[in-house]
Design an enzyme around this catalytic site. Structure first.
Site, mmCIF file in Angstrom:
data_model
loop_
_atom_site.group_PDB
_atom_site.id
_atom_site.type_symbol
_atom_site.label_atom_id
_atom_site.label_comp_id
_atom_site.label_asym_id
_atom_site.label_seq_id
_atom_site.Cartn_x
_atom_site.Cartn_y
_atom_site.Cartn_z
ATOM 1 N N ASP A 148 0.845 -1.199 -0.077
ATOM 2 C CA ASP A 148 0.014 0.207 -0.146
ATOM 3 C C ASP A 148 1.011 1.158 0.031
ATOM 4 O OD1 ASP A 148 -2.508 1.748 0.440
ATOM 5 O OD2 ASP A 148 -3.367 -0.158 0.869
ATOM 6 N N HIS B 110 -3.049 3.245 -4.434
ATOM 7 C CA HIS B 110 -2.039 2.820 -3.342
ATOM 8 C C HIS B 110 -0.703 2.345 -3.707
ATOM 9 C CE1 HIS B 110 -5.446 3.221 -0.459
ATOM 10 N NE2 HIS B 110 -6.338 2.658 -1.553
ATOM 11 N N GLU C 223 -9.958 3.129 -5.013
ATOM 12 C CA GLU C 223 -9.577 4.372 -4.587
ATOM 13 C C GLU C 223 -8.310 4.767 -5.342
ATOM 14 O OE1 GLU C 223 -10.732 4.202 -0.008
ATOM 15 O OE2 GLU C 223 -8.614 3.378 -0.338
HETATM 16 C C1 ACM Z 1 -10.949 -0.399 0.986
HETATM 17 O O1 ACM Z 1 -11.230 -0.656 1.892
HETATM 18 N N1 ACM Z 1 -10.268 0.586 0.293
HETATM 19 C C2 ACM Z 1 -11.013 -1.947 -0.124
#
Ligand code: ACM
Ligand code: ZN
Length: 546
Positions: A192, A262, A326
Site C-alpha cells: 500500500d 495505493h 480508490e
Molecule cells: C478498501 O477498503 N479501500 C477496499
C-alpha cells in the site's frame, strides 16, 4: 469455605463433559441419549495408512487434545474396535468436499468425510466441543450424530500488513485463528502507499526503500508525527512458509498487490512510473493519494507483470487480488501519456463513466489477461466496476453490498465484505474513549452477525455470491494484541455467516455459546473483546484492552 466445598463436590460428582454447542453451529447435531464415550489417556487416534494429509490431520487432533485437556493420545493406522477416534474417508459421502459426519457412541468417535478438508473441520468441531482448559484424566463425550457442511465455499479473513507490518509468527497465529473458525481463505494485503512488504528479486529497491516510511502521522492525520521509521517485509522464503503453513490447515492464501492506486511505496522507488515523475515518498499519512501508477506508459505494465510473475511463483492460489480501489483520476486527466492512451484506445466518456474510468478498466483488464494466461483469476475491489466490468473478474464488494448485488446480477462472481458489516477496523463500542483508537465507524458483534449476504438476490444470482469475508485494515493497529482484540470475537460472528445456513443461525444462541469459545481463546493466550460476554464472565487472567 462453602464455596470450596461446592467446588469439591462438583469435581467429584461430574466428570468433565464435552458440549456440542460450538461456533460455527454445525448443520445438524442429534444427541443420541445412549452411553457417552469416555475419552482417556489410552484412547487412540486412527487414520488411513499411506495418506499423509490424514496423518497430518491426526497429528493436529492429537496436539489440540493435548493442548486443551492435557491428554497425549497415541496415533495408529490400525483402528481398534473400542476406545478410538477413527478418522476415515469415504469419497461417496454427499456432504461435499468440506463437510463431515461425526458419530460418537460408547465405543468411540467416528469422523468421516469425502475429503481430507472435511476431516479437518470435523477435528475443529471436536476440539471446540472439549471442556477447554480443564486438565482431565477422562472426558465424557455424549453420544451424538453430527452432520455438517459449510454454506459458502469462500470464507475469508483479510489482513493489511502494509500500514503496519506483522511478522511471520503473527501471520501464523492469524491463520490458526482462521482454522479455529472454519475459515479457508486468508487475503493478505501486502502493499500500500505506506509500505511495500514483498521481496521481489528483480526490484530490490521495493524492500530496501519502499518498505520503510520515515515517520507516521499521529492520530487521524493531525499535524504531529512520531518521527520513528517503520519498516518490515517478507522474504520469498517466508511467504512460501506461510503458504505451506496455511495449506496444512486447508487455508488458501490470496495475495493482493493493490493497483493502480495505493502505490506510493512503488513510486517512491520508481518515480518514472508515475504521471508527474515525482518526487514521491512512502506515505506517512493515511487516506487516498492522488499519485497513482501512470496507465499511459508501457514501463508500468512491464513492472506490474514482472512483479506478478514472481508473486505467482510464491502463491499457488487460483485467485490473485489486484486491488483497483480508490484510484483518483486527477493525475491521469492531466497526463499527456495517459491521455494519448485514451485517444489511442478510443475511450470516451458516457453518462456513467469518464474516459479515465475506462482507462482503469483497460488497466485492470490488461493485468487480468496477463494473469489468465498464467492460469490465474483476478479478484478486484468493487471499483473495478467503474467502467466496463470484465465478465471473468470476481468482485469484492466493500463500500456496501450494492456493488456486489449489481455484479451478481451481471453474472460476475462476488465476495461480500461490506464495510457496514465486515470492517473489523471499526470501533466495537460507541464508548470510544474506552477503546483503543480505531479508524472510526461502529461495528458491534451483533451487526456482524446480522449480515445477510443474499439480500435482494434471486436463486440464480445467489449462485454468484461465492463467499463472505471480514477485513482488517491496520492504520491504527500497531500491535498483535490489538489485532487480536479487533478480530475476536467478531471473526466468530462472521464465521456463522460464512458457515451456517440462515435457518440454523441464532444470535441469542451464539451469545450463549461464546463463553466456551472465549475460554479457548484464553487458553491460547489470544486477546479478545468482552463487550458481548456475560457481565459475570470471568476467566483466570482474562483481559480487556484499554
Ligand atoms: C478498501 O477498503 N479501500 C477496499
Ligand atoms: Zn499518466
Amino acid at each position: 469455605m462453602a464455596f470450596l466445598c461446592l467446588a469439591w463436590f462438583g469435581v467429584k460428582a461430574q466428570q468433565p463433559t464435552a458440549s456440542y454447542d460450538i461456533i460455527p453451529q454445525p448443520q445438524q447435531v442429534q444427541l443420541k441419549g445412549g452411553s457417552a464415550f469416555e475419552l482417556n489417556a489410552t484412547t487412540v487416534i486412527a487414520y488411513p495408512d499411506g495418506n499423509d494429509l490424514m496423518r497430518r490431520n491426526a497429528e493436529f487432533l492429537r496436539d489440540y487434545i493435548q493442548k486443551h485437556i492435557g491428554l497425549k493420545l497415541g496415533l495408529t493406522t490400525n483402528p481398534p474396535r473400542m476406545n478410538c477416534i477413527n478418522l476415515s474417508l469415504d469419497p461417496r459421502m454427499k456432504t461435499g468436499e468440506e463437510g463431515y459426519t461425526l458419530v460418537v457412541d460408547d465405543r468411540g468417535v467416528a469422523l468421516m468425510a469425502a475429503a481430507e478438508n472435511g476431516i479437518f473441520y470435523g477435528i475443529q468441531t471436536l476440539r471446540k466441543s472439549l471442556p477447554i482448559a480443564q486438565q482431565a484424566q477422562t472426558v465424557n463425550l455424549p453420544a451424538v450424530q453430527i452432520t455438517d457442511a459449510p454454506r459458502f465455499g469462500y470464507r475469508g479473513i483479510h489482513l493489511d500488513v502494509a500500514r503496519h507490518f506483522f511478522d511471520v509468527d503473527v501471520v501464523k497465529q492469524t491463520i490458526d485463528m482462521l482454522a479455529l473458525h472454519n475459515q479457508n481463505t486468508f487475503h493478505w494485503h501486502l502493499t500500500d502507499d505506506q509500505g511495500w512488504r514483498v521481496e521481489i528479486k528483480r526490484y530490490p529497491e521495493l524492500t530496501r526503500f519502499g518498505s520503510i516510511r520515515q515517520r507516521t502521522v499521529i492520530g487521524h492525520n493531525t499535524p504531529i508525527y512520531d518521527n520513528t521509521p517503520v519498516g518490515g517485509f517478507y522474504t520469498q522464503e517466508q511467504m512460501r512458509e506461510v503458504v505451506e503453513y496455511a495449506k496444512e490447515r486447508y487455508i488458501t492464501v490470496i495475495p493482493e498487490i493493490d493497483m493502480p492506486g495505493h502505490m506510493l511505496a512503488v513510486l517512491a522507488c520508481f518515480p518514472e512510473l508515475g504521471c508527474t515523475g515525482g518526487p514521491y515518498h512512502v506515505a506517512e499519512e493515511w487516506g487516498i493519494a492522488d499519485d497513482i501508477l501512470c496507465a499511459g506508459k508501457e514501463e508500468t505494465f512491464t513492472f506490474v507483470e514482472n512483479v506478478l510473475s514472481e508473486l505467482i511463483e510464491i502463491f499457488p492460489s487460483t485467485y490473485i487480488h489486484i486491488g483497483g480501489d480508490e484510484a483518483p483520476r486527477v493525475r491521469w486527466q492531466a497526463c499527456e501519456k495517459c491521455q494519448a492512451r485514451i485517444r489511442q484506445l478510443g475511450l470516451t466518456k458516457d453518462d456513467e463513466h469518464s474516459a479515465e474510468d475506462k482507462l482503469q478498466t483497460y488497466f485492470m483488464a490488461r493485468v487480468e489477461k496477463f494473469l489468465n494466461a498464467k492460469g490465474r483469476q483476478i479478484i478486484g475491489w468493487e471499483e473495478i466496476m467503474e467502467g466496463d466490468l470484465s465478465p471473468t473478474a470476481t468482485v469484492m464488494s466493500w463500500r456496501g453490498a450494492a456493488a456486489g448485488i449489481k455484479a451478481a446480477k451481471m453474472g460476475n462472481d462476488v465476495i461480500m465484505s461490506p464495510a457496514s458489516h465486515a470492517y473489523l477496523d471499526y470501533y466495537q463500542s460507541e464508548n470510544v474513549s474506552r477503546e483503543p483508537q480505531a479508524i472510526g465507524g461502529f461495528l458491534p458483534v451483533e451487526k456482524v452477525y446480522s449480515f445477510d449476504p443474499m439480500d435482494q438476490l434471486n436463486a440464480d444470482q445467489q449462485k454468484h455470491i461465492i463467499g463472505v469475508q471480514a477485513n482488517l485494515w491496520t492504520e491504527y493497529i500497531p500491535y498483535q494484541e490489538q489485532l487480536q482484540y479487533m478480530y475476536m470475537p467478531r471473526v466468530a460472528a462472521i464465521s456463522e455467516v460464512q458457515w451456517c445456513q440462515p435457518a440454523n443461525r441464532s444470535y441469542d444462541k451464539f451469545l450463549k455459546k461464546l463463553p466456551k469459545l472465549v475460554d479457548l481463546y484464553q487458553q491460547l493466550h489470544w486477546k479478545y473483546a468482552r463487550h458481548v460476554l456475560p457481565a459475570d464472565y470471568v476467566h483466570q487472567g482474562s483481559s480487556q484492552m484499554q
